[in-house]
Design a protein around this motif. Structure first.
Motif, PDB file in Angstrom:
ATOM      1  N   LYS A   1      12.890  66.827  73.667  1.00 33.66           N
ATOM      2  CA  LYS A   1      11.886  67.707  73.073  1.00 33.66           C
ATOM      3  C   LYS A   1      12.249  69.145  73.413  1.00 33.66           C
TER       4      LYS A   1
ATOM      5  N   VAL B   1      11.268  67.288  68.191  1.00 33.71           N
ATOM      6  CA  VAL B   1      11.583  66.088  68.949  1.00 33.71           C
ATOM      7  C   VAL B   1      12.753  65.363  68.290  1.00 33.71           C
TER       8      VAL B   1
ATOM      9  N   ARG C   1      13.429  60.272  74.398  1.00 39.62           N
ATOM     10  CA  ARG C   1      13.441  61.348  73.407  1.00 39.62           C
ATOM     11  C   ARG C   1      13.741  62.680  74.080  1.00 39.62           C
TER      12      ARG C   1
ATOM     13  N   THR D   1      10.375  61.805  78.393  1.00 44.94           N
ATOM     14  CA  THR D   1      10.851  62.925  77.588  1.00 44.94           C
ATOM     15  C   THR D   1      11.828  63.790  78.371  1.00 44.94           C
TER      16      THR D   1
END
Length: 138
Positions: free
Chosen positions: A101, A135, A99, A62
């Motif tokens: 976030k 996200v 991803r 992340t």
């Protein structure tokens, strides 16, 4: 408008102080933490004047985008969206990051949704301000 990574953490902290501590009433103890040293800092300038910043931290798969701020006079100009797009692009180029976030103040959820982020989890309080996690999966 120019947005680029910077080592000038003090300028980013000055912008954050204006927006978070002075405008939004976030306690200084909540705004300042020990993560600045491990982060990538983005600094946005308009005509050479520091106007916005964001902090990027890789955490496993992340990419965490935080401390996003834009001075009042530059809000609504596209600067904030450009900061987020640049942050996402940096994370997309980092091996293993799948991803991005962020913790959005609830009033800004629509802004981040327009950039492709999706809300996750319940609303929570961060420094006295309601937030939701958001996200964007690559």
């Amino acid at each position: 408008m120019l947005i680029k990574p910077t080592t000038d953490i003090e300028t980013c902290r000055r912008l954050r102080r204006i927006v978070f501590i002075h405008e939004q009433g976030v306690p200084e103890a909540d705004e300042l933490d020990d993560l600045d040293g491990q982060a990538i800092h983005l600094l946005a300038t308009v005509d050479g004047v520091p106007t916005g910043s964001a902090r990027l931290i890789a955490m496993g798969e992340t990419g965490k985008i935080g401390r996003v701020c834009v001075l009042r006079d530059a809000r609504g100009t596209g600067l904030g969206a450009a900061l987020i797009r640049q942050a996402v692009e940096i994370f997309r180029t980092m091996p293993g990051i799948t991803r991005a976030k962020l913790g959005s103040q609830t009033h800004a959820i629509g802004f981040y949704e327009r950039l492709g982020f999706v809300t996750t989890g319940p609303q929570y309080d961060d420094a006295g301000i309601p937030h939701r996690d958001m996200v964007l999966t690559f």
